[in-house]
Design a protein around this motif. Structure first.
Motif, PDB file in Angstrom:
ATOM      1  N   ILE A 114      96.257  25.509 -75.205  1.00 11.83           N
ATOM      2  CA  ILE A 114      95.754  25.063 -76.855  1.00 11.83           C
ATOM      3  C   ILE A 114      94.465  25.177 -76.494  1.00 11.83           C
ATOM      4  O   ILE A 114      94.194  25.463 -77.996  1.00 11.83           O
ATOM      5  N   THR A 115      93.908  24.390 -75.850  1.00  7.55           N
ATOM      6  CA  THR A 115      92.675  24.072 -76.214  1.00  7.55           C
ATOM      7  C   THR A 115      91.701  25.272 -76.332  1.00  7.55           C
ATOM      8  O   THR A 115      90.879  25.500 -76.738  1.00  7.55           O
ATOM      9  N   VAL A 116      91.711  25.876 -74.791  1.00  2.00           N
ATOM     10  CA  VAL A 116      91.019  27.492 -75.072  1.00  2.00           C
ATOM     11  C   VAL A 116      91.147  27.866 -76.403  1.00  2.00           C
ATOM     12  O   VAL A 116      90.261  29.073 -76.997  1.00  2.00           O
ATOM     13  N   ALA A 117      92.288  29.070 -76.746  1.00  2.00           N
ATOM     14  CA  ALA A 117      92.871  28.759 -77.838  1.00  2.00           C
ATOM     15  C   ALA A 117      91.965  28.517 -79.249  1.00  2.00           C
ATOM     16  O   ALA A 117      91.449  29.013 -80.351  1.00  2.00           O
ATOM     17  N   LYS A 118      91.623  27.296 -79.581  1.00  2.00           N
ATOM     18  CA  LYS A 118      91.291  26.422 -80.305  1.00  2.00           C
ATOM     19  C   LYS A 118      89.861  26.812 -80.266  1.00  2.00           C
ATOM     20  O   LYS A 118      89.020  26.724 -81.587  1.00  2.00           O
ATOM     21  N   TYR A 119      88.995  27.058 -79.213  1.00  2.00           N
ATOM     22  CA  TYR A 119      87.890  27.160 -79.439  1.00  2.00           C
ATOM     23  C   TYR A 119      86.953  28.297 -78.787  1.00  2.00           C
ATOM     24  O   TYR A 119      85.523  28.142 -78.947  1.00  2.00           O
ATOM     25  N   TRP A 120      88.090  29.074 -77.766  1.00  2.00           N
ATOM     26  CA  TRP A 120      87.140  30.284 -77.633  1.00  2.00           C
ATOM     27  C   TRP A 120      86.381  31.540 -78.146  1.00  2.00           C
ATOM     28  O   TRP A 120      85.665  31.616 -77.951  1.00  2.00           O
ATOM     29  N   LYS A 121      87.119  31.902 -79.618  1.00  2.00           N
ATOM     30  CA  LYS A 121      85.273  31.917 -80.713  1.00  2.00           C
ATOM     31  C   LYS A 121      84.204  31.513 -80.802  1.00  2.00           C
ATOM     32  O   LYS A 121      83.346  32.357 -80.898  1.00  2.00           O
ATOM     33  N   GLU A 122      83.692  30.116 -80.045  1.00  2.00           N
ATOM     34  CA  GLU A 122      82.913  29.675 -79.945  1.00  2.00           C
ATOM     35  C   GLU A 122      81.526  30.109 -79.241  1.00  2.00           C
ATOM     36  O   GLU A 122      80.471  30.064 -78.673  1.00  2.00           O
ATOM     37  N   TRP A 123      81.986  30.740 -78.021  1.00  2.00           N
ATOM     38  CA  TRP A 123      82.046  31.106 -76.838  1.00  2.00           C
ATOM     39  C   TRP A 123      81.419  32.549 -76.777  1.00  2.00           C
ATOM     40  O   TRP A 123      82.081  33.431 -77.946  1.00  2.00           O
ATOM     41  N   LYS A 124      79.878  32.084 -76.235  1.00  2.00           N
ATOM     42  CA  LYS A 124      79.335  33.805 -76.934  1.00  2.00           C
ATOM     43  C   LYS A 124      80.310  34.779 -75.836  1.00  2.00           C
ATOM     44  O   LYS A 124      79.867  36.644 -76.626  1.00  2.00           O
ATOM     45  N   ASP A 125      80.302  34.970 -74.485  1.00  2.00           N
ATOM     46  CA  ASP A 125      81.239  35.596 -73.225  1.00  2.00           C
ATOM     47  C   ASP A 125      82.784  35.801 -73.324  1.00  2.00           C
ATOM     48  O   ASP A 125      83.334  33.988 -73.442  1.00  2.00           O
ATOM     49  N   PRO A 126      83.709  35.942 -74.145  1.00  2.00           N
ATOM     50  CA  PRO A 126      85.080  35.720 -74.462  1.00  2.00           C
ATOM     51  C   PRO A 126      85.759  35.422 -73.372  1.00  2.00           C
ATOM     52  O   PRO A 126      87.321  35.349 -72.953  1.00  2.00           O
ATOM     53  N   ARG A 127      85.362  36.311 -71.516  1.00  2.00           N
ATOM     54  CA  ARG A 127      85.688  36.532 -70.732  1.00  2.00           C
ATOM     55  C   ARG A 127      86.165  34.999 -69.918  1.00  2.00           C
ATOM     56  O   ARG A 127      85.234  34.187 -69.567  1.00  2.00           O
ATOM     57  N   PHE A 128      87.204  34.945 -70.167  1.00  2.00           N
ATOM     58  CA  PHE A 128      87.768  33.493 -69.996  1.00  2.00           C
ATOM     59  C   PHE A 128      89.219  33.749 -69.313  1.00  2.00           C
ATOM     60  O   PHE A 128      90.123  34.035 -69.904  1.00  2.00           O
ATOM     61  N   ILE A 129      89.815  33.610 -67.913  1.00  2.00           N
ATOM     62  CA  ILE A 129      90.347  34.087 -67.232  1.00  2.00           C
ATOM     63  C   ILE A 129      91.178  32.705 -66.213  1.00  2.00           C
ATOM     64  O   ILE A 129      91.214  32.628 -65.523  1.00  2.00           O
TER      65      ILE A 129
END
Length: 597
Positions: free
Chosen positions: A453-468
């Motif tokens: 849920i934390t990832v869903a909240k913040y991921w659009k702030e990250w320059k590279d979306p690759r988070f697995i």
């Protein structure tokens, strides 16, 4: 409006270079939350639980070398921090915990959520824990907490009653009993005495079969480790926290050591006559040379950690890089490379055996193969995090770390549940780099699902979306199950070990992330490529066989006896276990293509 104590707290943290605080709100820190709303320098990252905030702060420290900061409210919030803080303390990471407290006027009155926080944090923040009781005291409290955390590489704690947070900040007067602290810390150059360096060089030069063991303390000394190993003709094993110190592509690197380690690391320690340990407190002495077999030299920045794992002839207090640089001119190149050739042959054989084990059939997929297929596809500059469980074994034995990658896990505490929050902390610190977390289904159900849920909240702030997030779905608390069998001789107890089958990939999709589920070995390669090219974070759910045994590099007679007893007592999975164990033992005994090279 004049600045409050909470305003000054954040200002001072910013002067120390802090740009991010991990935490969870509560009324015990209302003053700090209000100050965060007025501060434009610091980012507040909201986790789903305070323990996760502490893990994220620990990961920040591990991957950046700078102190991580976590924030929690009074009472229950402060208590929740402890596991993540102990993880940082045991792995020697600088983390500063800021915790709220009930009003100073109410303390001692058995007020709601009143906990003796100074006593609570006394062990985990043993080098420095203080409660701010005067507005001027926040300055030196922050300064000392940050400086001690960096110098001692440990956890410190500042406690702020909620009424003090909201008081106007007062600069300390020039008067008796006041303190006037400042910001700043410079890393010292720590070197042993010249005479001790010469003694160490004499021991290493005399050895014919030199083994090196490196840990996280050697992370900034990779080039020097390679140069020393080349001169000494040594093989180099890695403690698990030091997995990213050297690339696994180097032919003399034997991989990890211990129960989760490799056979060439076992052979290296079994046959050496000289041991050089650099920046590691690897705890399992049974995987080091037998006492009296090898002469020992150890380098560690912390003198308290010297000569407690193996009797060292020359224990050296010093920074790993600086000490190795000072040693290099004193070392003689060994002309006989027979020992190095033996080590490299063992490494080649190991990787062929590891591949054969990974490609063995399983029901439905071997967890080894999941990691084996991932390894060559990991992007350059990736950051890897691993949780605690059977997945740690497959990570240790099958992932080939390359130069430029970073990797970590919970080493000395070996706590479950750190993999996903570690990855989040890494991603905030390096938003331009791909991050991969490797997690078992037990840890995922414990807290990983919530932190998605934390990832869903913040991921659009990250320059590279690759988070697995790789989830090994085997419906079993697998590591403990195998420990019951091998260490205790008991069969699996379904009441404690069976886990519910949860739809991890579908759950990720419900959060707006990408979910991939794989239950066929031939689909793994393509699935990994899909995950690594996704435009958003991915949960990679691998439906794997729980009966693939995590074979140690060397099986003792007692372990074999316990294993047999567990099966004879009627283990519910005995059929699948026997089938997979036979495959594993056959692969260990069979020659593989290229073994004679």
């Amino acid at each position: 409006m004049s600045a409050t104590v909470a305003d000054y707290l954040l200002y001072r943290l910013g002067q120390w270079g802090v740009r991010r605080i991990y935490g969870y709100p509560g009324d015990g820190i209302n003053g700090i939350l209000g100050a965060l709303g007025r501060n434009t320098e610091l980012q507040f990252v909201q986790s789903r639980h305070e323990e996760m905030s502490a893990f994220m702060a620990c990961a920040h420290a591990k991957f950046t070398g700078e102190p991580g900061v976590c924030l929690a409210t009074s009472g229950p919030g402060a208590i929740h921090l402890l596991n993540g803080l102990y993880d940082a303390k045991l792995d020697h990471q600088p983390v500063v915990a800021i915790v709220g407290q009930q009003s100073s006027m109410s303390l001692g009155g058995h007020y709601q959520q009143e906990v003796d926080l100074a006593s609570l944090f006394k062990d985990v923040a043993s080098e420095y824990v203080t409660m701010v009781t005067h507005p001027s005291a926040v300055r030196h409290a922050v300064d000392r907490a940050m400086r001690i955390a960096r110098y001692e590489r440990t956890v410190t704690c500042v406690i702020l009653p909620n009424d003090v947070q909201e008081q106007p900040y007062q600069k300390p007067e020039r008067a008796h009993g006041t303190l006037h602290s400042s910001v700043g810390y410079s890393v010292p150059r720590v070197l042993p005495q010249d005479a001790d360096l010469r003694r160490a060089a004499d021991v290493l030069n005399a050895g014919k079969k030199v083994a090196m063991l490196v840990g996280a303390g050697a992370m900034n000394a990779a080039d020097e480790v390679v140069q020393v190993a080349d001169l000494l003709g040594a093989g180099v094993a890695k403690a698990l926290l030091g997995k990213a110190v050297l690339p696994d592509e180097l032919p003399f690197v034997t991989g990890t050591i211990g129960l989760l380690g490799t056979k060439p690391s076992w052979d290296l320690m079994s046959d050496c006559d000289t041991l050089l340990m650099v920046g590691t407190s690897f705890p399992y002495s049974e995987f080091l040379p037998k006492e009296g077999q090898a002469r020992g030299v150890q380098i560690d920045i912390d003198g308290r950690m010297l000569a407690i794992r193996y009797p060292m002839e020359v224990p050296l207090v010093g920074d790993s890089r600086e000490t190795l640089r000072a040693l290099l001119p004193l070392l003689q190149r060994k002309q006989d490379r027979g020992w190095r050739d033996t080590v490299e042959k063992g490494v080649r054989q190991w990787w062929k055996q590891a591949e054969a084990l990974a490609m063995s059939a399983a029901d439905p997929v071997s967890p080894r193969r999941v990691f084996w297929e991932l390894s060559p596809r990991i992007p350059d500059e990736a950051i890897l995090t691993a949780d605690s469980g059977s997945g740690t074994i497959w990570y240790a034995q099958n992932i080939k770390v390359r130069k430029g990658m970073m990797a970590s896990l919970s080493g000395n505490l070996a706590t479950m549940g750190c993999g996903v929050p570690y990855a989040i902390g890494a991603k905030f610190a390096f938003p331009h780099r791909p991050v991969i977390a490797m997690v078992g289904d037990g840890a995922m159900q414990m807290n990983g699902n919530s932190e998605l849920i934390t990832v869903a909240k913040y991921w659009k702030e990250w320059k590279d979306p690759r988070f697995i997030v790789l989830v090994l779905n085997n419906r079993d608390l697998n590591m403990v199950t195998w420990e019951q069998r091998i260490l205790a001789g008991d069969p699996k107890l379904p009441a404690t070990q069976d886990l519910p089958d949860f739809p991890y990939a579908r759950y990720a999709e419900s959060l707006g992330l990408k979910g991939i589920r794989v239950d066929r070995p031939e689909a793994l390669g393509r699935a990994w490529e899909e995950a690594l090219s996704a435009d958003r974070p991915v949960v990679f759910e691998a439906y794997v066989d729980p009966n693939v045994p995590p074979l140690p590099p060397h099986i003792t007679l007692d372990q074999a006896k316990n294993y047999t007893q567990a099966l004879l007592k009627g283990d519910v999975d005995s059929g699948g276990i026997i089938k997979q164990s036979i495959k594993g033992m056959v692969e260990q005994l069979l020659p593989h293509k290229g073994d004679k090279s």
